[in-house]
Design a protein around this motif. Sequence first.
Motif: not given
Length: 398
Positions: A317-330, A383-393
Amino acid sequence: GIEDPVCSGDLWYPRGPGAATTRRPTSSKHEMHMSRSLRSRPGVIPLAALVLLAGCQRAPVAQESGPVFPAGWAYRADRTPVTAANGMVVSTDDLASRVGVDVLRGGGNAVDAAVAVQFALAVVNPEAGNIGGGGFMVLRMADGSTAALDFREKAPGAASRDMFLDDEGNVTERSVVGHLAAGVPGTVRGMWEAHQRFGSKPWEELITPAVELAEGFPVRPLFLNSLDTEMVRALSSFATSAAQFLPRDGQPPNVGDTLRQLDLAETLRRIREEGPDGFYRGETADLIVAEMERGGGIMTLQDLRAYTAAWRDPIVFAYRGHSVVSMPPSSSGGATMAEIANILEGYDLGSMPWHGPEMIHLYAEAWKRAYADRNQYLADPDFVDMPLDRMTSTEYAA
């Protein structure tokens, strides 16, 4: 050449850098004691990350109205950062960091160094590195490509919903102390997967420094920080653990004492010579299962042999011009941090007094909303489907 690449991390993390802990120190081969399986502390991670993004990338300077940071702030704006020409290794212990530096100087890449440091930390600071637990790895390559590796522990096949409850339905200490608290370890498999995909140095060469440290290293204050009163009490319930970590009549070693972990050295030798089969099969696996059976645990040889690590797509995701790469679930970190950042980007934080009431209020409200979603939606993606696209939009944050 690498110039002064061992960094204590003062500029980046409170009271020393390091990964979130996943396991406290374990016993020798005769007893596996897992006390306090500490998951990542998501209440801390987003704050640290956002402060880095908002502050460290653009170094604050003194203004006419006074310094950006208050006088009591531990991380001064005028602190000279540690720099290096070609590489840097940061961990919670300089013995482990220097192992990584030696790997880089010897022609290894960053993943080689990470593998070597992970196993070294399993010896000198097992809260930050371990072979009895698991973790996450996020990578960004020179060409901009990214990857995320999930090697967290997994529940044994015989685990059940109520296994930590007493007859009245109350949670017991069995969830944090003893054999039932142990998940199927992921670290060895995870490091192997990372090395197979990205490593360049021979596996044996990366594990040897940890073997040598396990044969004896000088105890540092940081190691003793793990052995607080609560931990000493827990370890005292396990004779082999106490003999290893409480050698002074039931108390921890002193700073400067040489700590020798000969059983761990033998385990690391098997990992060095046989790769993951030296842990998930053979003598080490047999010892783990025998101890589980002796102590009322439920981990089996089949659990160990079936363990796999998973490559996943990072949360970006982006934050104030920076690109942040982070860990997804779990891991819950990346998605939660993305939602927090997207909310806060809608406000001019730079115009507010540093940690003044308005800024703190916005932090708290952003965290509150993101953590409500975290607790409701995030889980194990196997095991679980998550609304990641919505949560990170950004649309959702707005």
